[in-house]
Enzyme design. Structure first.
Site, PDB file in Angstrom:
ATOM      1  N   HIS A 111     -10.701   0.965  55.656  1.00 20.08           N
ATOM      2  CA  HIS A 111      -9.908   1.752  54.694  1.00 20.08           C
ATOM      3  C   HIS A 111      -9.772   1.910  53.333  1.00 20.08           C
ATOM      4  O   HIS A 111      -9.592   2.999  53.561  1.00 20.08           O
ATOM      5  CB  HIS A 111      -8.531   0.720  54.732  1.00 20.08           C
ATOM      6  N   HIS A 113      -6.591   4.919  43.622  1.00 13.57           N
ATOM      7  CA  HIS A 113      -7.404   3.724  44.084  1.00 13.57           C
ATOM      8  C   HIS A 113      -9.151   3.975  42.880  1.00 13.57           C
ATOM      9  O   HIS A 113     -10.075   3.120  44.415  1.00 13.57           O
ATOM     10  CB  HIS A 113      -7.399   4.063  45.528  1.00 13.57           C
TER      11      HIS A 113
END
Length: 565
Positions: A367, A377
């Protein structure tokens, strides 16, 4: 309802006619002696490429709200005893999982009737059923008990054969309508699935619907779902309206709540696809769903059958499987990935047991990205990269798919942040269309570099660090698009992988805004393996006599014939 019913209806006829039309057009132009310039599709042999950024189209919306539970694609359309949310998953080259959900009564059996002819079911398989709870130890939060979730494994299937099936309980009777699926060809360097769809961070919005309708039109034979499926945890337990930012909308929530009926809605939403082609899933952070006693991933682990046991894994959070001549490794970023842990030991054993003369292609998926130039992220899973990257490089992983970042990005071949012709091609496809909206900021944009205190994993340690070499040496972010980032764009969409032979695979990224444009692509490249160069020092090296199987690049005509015949 599918948003292009007329296109779906004529898809088969179009595919049959396309190659004839192509040949006729070529003959006409040849006789007229007119030169036709067809732009070539680049290959990774042409790389590394100069970094390219296509900025977010400001005429588009960055996101859309979730579909309501009353939407026809989400609401329950069968009575309680009949199966719904039917889904396939590969177990092995000769076996297939079939899963579904019923509500009442608890005595409903788990049966699948199947055979090679419509209406003639020569075999019956039986399986198991289970129920899970989502409980919260806080006043005012609603608890949830699932319907009955059934998993049945069909064994002894023949490769490359179409099977017709019904599932349910014949004693009530409460059997589903007839569905059909086709098994993949036997693992071989000459056998591959026709089209593999890759999507991540899908959710249940209007954008999600466009993604799935566009994907359906592209006629895949399998789906690889790289985490963050339903976004049920963007809600309070009581439901209501979902939020694009959970902490913003619900700052006083005592725990990250989740509205579990969204899982059932998502199963119904996906059933038109998953009842006829296998969907292989891996968990994302939105599947964590913490509840009482520190229990996590309960919905995900209960609802999906995956070939964990079949591939020697002791956890459904990571596993592997074969699809023709491709070996897929599905890694768990939210399980222990330390080099001394169970997942690493399993991964090493799985890689050591590979026979690249049978499954030449090695594709990995998980992921959260390792290579990512968006601010969102950024460097979040450096610890996982530190632990696992060298092992994947050693065994010659060809392609890595991941999501988490809600945008698209394809990397040049890279290893340890250095351009490397034997490194994998990493691709971010977290652009499925979920409620959290598209990511538009890059870490190299002015003022957008995250601080080392940002982007903390929900599970696992933090390993943020400045670059120790290269153009960004001494800095946490690059001042321009990194050299390892070949192409990036902030748009929703999905990808299609078409493996042509043991050396060439065509990767195409389709943007949602191109849904109504014939043959439009957002990004396209041939990914080319070089086993004679990159596997020479690996234990998974091809035997010397097989290195001559290097296949020539397919012509543009052969590509179009493959796509349309």
């Amino acid at each position: 309802m599918n948003q292009y019913p007329h296109r779906i209806q004529h898809k088969t006829m179009k595919m049959k006619m396309a190659s004839t039309i192509i040949v006729l057009v070529i003959n006409i132009f040849t006789s007229m002696k007119v030169a036709v310039a067809v732009p070539p599709i680049p290959t990774t042999l042409d790389g590394p490429f100069e970094p390219v950024t296509r900025r977010f189209d400001s005429s588009l919306r960055k996101g859309s709200d979730d579909l309501p539970m009353t939407n026809p694609r989400l609401r329950k359309n069968v009575t309680s005893n009949f199966p719904e949310q039917i889904a396939l998953a590969i177990s092995s080259p000769t076996s297939m999982w079939i899963s579904w959900v019923t509500v009442d009564p608890a005595s409903v059996k788990s049966e699948v009737w199947y055979g090679k002819e419509s209406g003639k079911y020569t075999s019956v398989a039986k399986g198991d059923s289970l129920v899970y709870n989502q409980f919260y130890p806080f006043e005012g939060l609603w608890n949830y008990t699932s319907g009955i979730i059934h998993h049945v494994k069909l064994k002894g299937l023949e490769p490359g054969i179409r099977y017709y099936y019904k599932c349910g309980d014949s004693s009530i009777p409460a059997m589903s309508q007839e569905h059909v699926f086709e098994t993949f060809p036997r693992p071989s360097p000459n056998n591959y699935p026709s089209r593999i769809a890759v999507i991540g961070d899908l959710g249940l919005t209007s954008n999600s619907s466009t993604t799935i309708d566009h994907l359906t039109y592209n006629d895949p034979s399998m789906i690889v779902m790289v985490g963050d499926l339903t976004y049920a945890n963007q809600y309070l337990t009581t439901g209501g309206k979902g939020a694009s930012c959970y902490s913003c909308a619900f700052p006083d929530a005592p725990i990250r709540e989740t509205y579990q009926p969204r899982w059932d809605a998502w199963g119904r939403f996906m059933e038109p696809l998953t009842s006829k082609i296998p969907m292989m899933v891996i968990e994302g952070n939105h599947e964590i769903e913490p509840q009482v006693d520190g229990i996590t991933f309960k919905s995900y682990l209960t609802r999906f059958a995956v070939p964990a046991e079949e591939s020697g894994s002791k956890s459904n959070l990571y596993y592997s499987f074969d699809a023709g001549g491709i070996h897929f490794i599905m890694l768990g970023a939210y399980a222990d990935y330390n080099s001394t842990g169970a997942q690493f030991a399993w991964l090493k054993q799985d890689l050591q047991s590979l026979d690249r003369s049978v499954t030449p292609w090695l594709v990995a998926a998980w992921h959260p990205p390792w290579y990512n130039s968006y601010a969102s992220h950024y460097q979040e899973f450096e610890c996982m990269r530190f632990e696992m990257e060298a092992l994947l490089y050693q065994y010659g992983v060809d392609i890595v798919f991941y999501g988490h970042v809600h945008a698209y990005e394809r990397m040049n071949r890279v290893y340890n942040y250095t351009l490397d012709k034997c490194g994998p091609v990493y691709i971010i496809v977290g652009d499925g269309g979920n409620i959290e909206k598209v990511d538009v900021d890059h870490a190299d944009d002015s003022g957008k570099c995250p601080s080392p205190g940002d982007n903390i994993p929900e599970i696992g340690p933090v390993c943020h660090s400045n670059f120790s070499s290269g153009p960004a040496k001494g800095n946490f972010c690059w001042s321009k698009q990194p050299e390892w980032s070949a192409f990036r764009e902030s748009s929703f969409g999905h990808g299609i992988l078409e493996v042509v032979n043991s050396t060439y695979a065509l990767w195409t990224w389709h943007r949602n805004q191109d849904s109504y444009k014939e043959d439009a692509v957002g990004d396209q490249i041939y990914i080319v393996r070089q086993p004679e160069l990159c596997l020479k020092d690996s234990k998974s090296q091809l035997p010397t006599h097989q290195t001559s199987s290097f296949s020539a690049a397919p012509s543009r005509l052969s590509l179009e014939e493959k796509n349309h015949v």
